[in-house]
Design a protein around this motif. Structure first.
Motif, short mmCIF file in Angstrom:
data_model
loop_
_atom_site.label_atom_id
_atom_site.label_comp_id
_atom_site.label_asym_id
_atom_site.label_seq_id
_atom_site.Cartn_x
_atom_site.Cartn_y
_atom_site.Cartn_z
N LEU A 28 34.53 -37.71 73.40
CA LEU A 28 35.44 -36.70 72.89
C LEU A 28 35.12 -35.33 73.47
N ARG A 29 33.83 -34.99 73.56
CA ARG A 29 33.44 -33.70 74.12
C ARG A 29 33.83 -33.60 75.59
N ALA A 30 33.62 -34.67 76.35
CA ALA A 30 33.98 -34.66 77.77
C ALA A 30 35.48 -34.52 77.95
N ALA A 31 36.25 -35.23 77.10
CA ALA A 31 37.71 -35.13 77.22
C ALA A 31 38.19 -33.72 76.91
N ARG A 32 37.58 -33.09 75.91
CA ARG A 32 38.00 -31.72 75.58
C ARG A 32 37.64 -30.75 76.69
N GLU A 33 36.49 -30.99 77.34
CA GLU A 33 36.14 -30.13 78.48
C GLU A 33 37.14 -30.27 79.60
N ARG A 34 37.60 -31.48 79.83
CA ARG A 34 38.58 -31.69 80.89
C ARG A 34 39.90 -31.03 80.55
N ALA A 231 42.83 -37.64 80.77
CA ALA A 231 41.97 -36.91 79.84
C ALA A 231 42.60 -36.83 78.46
N GLU A 232 43.92 -36.61 78.41
CA GLU A 232 44.61 -36.57 77.12
C GLU A 232 44.53 -37.93 76.43
N LYS A 233 44.69 -39.00 77.21
CA LYS A 233 44.58 -40.34 76.63
C LYS A 233 43.17 -40.60 76.12
N ASP A 234 42.17 -40.17 76.91
CA ASP A 234 40.78 -40.34 76.48
C ASP A 234 40.52 -39.59 75.18
N GLU A 235 41.07 -38.38 75.09
CA GLU A 235 40.87 -37.60 73.87
C GLU A 235 41.53 -38.28 72.68
N LEU A 236 42.75 -38.78 72.89
CA LEU A 236 43.45 -39.45 71.79
C LEU A 236 42.69 -40.69 71.33
N ILE A 237 42.23 -41.50 72.30
CA ILE A 237 41.48 -42.70 71.94
C ILE A 237 40.20 -42.33 71.21
N ALA A 238 39.51 -41.29 71.71
CA ALA A 238 38.27 -40.86 71.06
C ALA A 238 38.54 -40.35 69.64
N THR A 242 37.07 -42.03 66.39
CA THR A 242 36.29 -41.22 65.45
C THR A 242 36.88 -41.30 64.04
N ALA A 243 38.23 -41.21 63.98
CA ALA A 243 38.89 -41.33 62.67
C ALA A 243 38.63 -42.69 62.04
#
Length: 504
Positions: A28-34, A231-238, A242-243
């Motif tokens: 999640l942190r890596a996706a947000r950085e991207r 990156a958006e997809k990675d963030e959504l999956i993460a 997490t949820a």
């Protein structure tokens, strides 16, 4: 009889995050950085574009020498073997250095601060190959072989510009860096040329360099958008993972809390009921003076208060246990064919004495010849008694309580208890239907209850696949309706000697 203490559940203890949660947090942190670098390429996206560029160069390592060798062969026709071989060796050496740089880049773990240096190395390598093509662009063989060499020059440069744009588009400004010098020499050739065909082909080549520069940039931006979408997809999956972890943890804690509550109530049902039964038994013996007179009216009053308080507390414990069993799904229905009107008459007789002592009028309004209902008689009796007790409790002196039993519009059956008491504000109806919830009227009443009667009624009706409705208006009274579905109404079976039955 003694019971072992139930195991304790530490709900407040901090739970250490597992390896899966740590991995999710890093993703999640890596996706947000991207995503934070969406406005430009940023070091992370630049590195990924360079990785793609290096992979393309390695994949084309066996294709890149082909145009070089073909060009060298053509130059040998126009310039002779020695200049052609020298040019071919230099050009092959430049492409070999470029491929070697790509292989070295793929073999190393590139740090973010080294990305700019690697990008500069790639651009330098392409610029070195561009010097070879600039030499070709600068050649002018004069009128002897001018027309044939111009066609050869045009064909080779056009193919090389196009292939460079297609293979290396992920490197920003790769076409201008490679062919800028060649374009300068071509422009000089136009200025000093006199052959219209040569001028036209040279102009087309210059335009092709500009065109393929634009195409290369468009493709690079398209690749960049692909990384942003990934990156958006990675963030959504993460976020979803997490949820899910948080939800699973919350469910586990809720299950632990429910288990602790069930164990507590199971223990309390024994630990509280046992002394309460003794208190009720001894207070009843004292109140009836079975072992001799008490000798004081004050003592008799105290004994009556003890007995009444004990019965009230026992009723409260029973209601809490009933509600907890229903909520835990451990309240089993003992279903049989019952007469709803008969059960309602019975309950009416139970509360009639208390109602008349309060000056209330209690009457029944029953539909005749109702068929039997498939239900738990004890649960239905508890439903009707709770509704009647509430009505009698909150209806002021001189009021009326009406119990109705009949058909519903959907061929089911219903029980309704209606009073002309103070009513409930509409905003408080959800409150009184919740466990331990009490409205403002109940708060002011001298006969306050536990706030469990209506939730138990609602739960018992739901266990019968029915519906419970509460309609009330302030200062106009209240009507509570328990509705049972058609599927629980038993059909009247025909007699065995009925000729119609025998024919069927």
């Amino acid at each position: 009889m003694s019971f072992a203490a139930p195991p304790t559940v530490d709900h407040g203890a901090a739970r250490r995050p597992g390896p899966r949660e740590g991995e999710l947090a890093r993703t999640l942190r890596a996706a947000r950085e991207r995503l934070a670098m969406r406005g430009g390429t940023g070091p992370r996206f630049t590195r990924e574009l360079l990785v793609q560029h290096a992979a393309a160069l390695r994949a084309a390592a066996f294709v890149l020498p082909l145009p070089v060798m073909a060009t060298g062969f053509g130059l040998s026709v126009f310039l002779g073997p020695v200049p052609a071989v020298l040019w071919t060796l230099v050009a092959l050496g430049c492409y070999l250095a470029l491929v070697a740089t790509a292989r070295r880049f793929g073999a190393e773990q590139v740090a973010p601060e080294a990305v700019a240096r690697w990008r500069g190395l790639f651009l330098t390598g392409h610029a070195m190959t561009g010097l070879c093509w600039a030499y070709l662009a600068a050649l002018d063989l004069g009128p002897l072989h001018g027309r044939e060499f111009g066609i050869f020059q045009f064909t080779v440069l056009f193919v090389v510009v196009a292939s460079t744009a297609m293979i290396s588009f992920t490197l920003q400004a790769v076409v201008p860096a490679t062919f800028a010098l060649a374009a300068v020499f071509l422009a000089i050739g136009i200025a000093g040329g006199t052959d219209p065909a040569h001028i036209a082909m040279t102009a087309i080549l210059i335009a092709a360099i500009a065109f393929f520069s634009l195409v290369s940039e468009i493709l690079r931006r398209s690749a960049l958008r692909g990384y942003v979408h990934q990156a958006e997809k990675d963030e959504l999956i993460a976020e979803l993972e997490t949820a899910k972890v948080i939800s699973d943890e919350a469910r586990r804690r809720a299950e632990d809390a429910n288990l602790a509550k069930s164990r507590f109530l199971a223990t309390m049902s024994h630990e509280l009921r046992t002394p309460l039964n003794a208190i009720l038994g001894f207070s009843e013996v004292m109140e009836s003076e079975m072992l001799g007179p008490l000798g004081s009216d004050t003592y008799r009053s105290y004994v009556r208060d003890i007995h009444a308080s004990g019965r009230h507390l026992l009723g409260l414990i029973n209601e809490i246990l009933d509600l907890s069993r229903i909520e835990a799904g451990r309240f089993s229905l003992n279903e049989e064919a019952i007469e709803l009107v008969a059960v309602a008459r019975e309950c009416l007789g139970v509360v009639r004495i208390k109602a008349e002592a309060k000056g209330l009028t209690v009457r029944g309004d029953f539909e005749p010849a109702l068929p039997a209902l498939w239900a738990d008689e004890r649960a239905i009796r508890q439903v009707i008694l709770n509704l009647l007790s509430n009505a009698v409790k909150f209806t002021p002196r001189g009021g009326t309580v009406v119990v109705s039993v009949g058909w519903t519009a959907g061929a089911g059956q219903y029980v309704s208890v209606r009073d002309d008491g103070p009513g409930i504000p509409e905003s408080e109806i959800p409150v009184v239907l919740s466990a331990f919830g009490q409205g403002s009227v109940a708060m002011k009443s001298a006969e306050q209850g536990t706030g469990l009667g209506l939730p138990i009624v609602q739960a018992l009706v739901k266990l019968h696949n029915g519906r419970f409705d509460l309609h009330s208006r302030l200062r106009e009274g209240t009507e509570a309706i328990a509705i049972f579905p058609q599927s629980r109404v038993l059909e009247v079976m025909p007699a065995l000697d009925d000729p119609n039955w025998q024919e069927a």
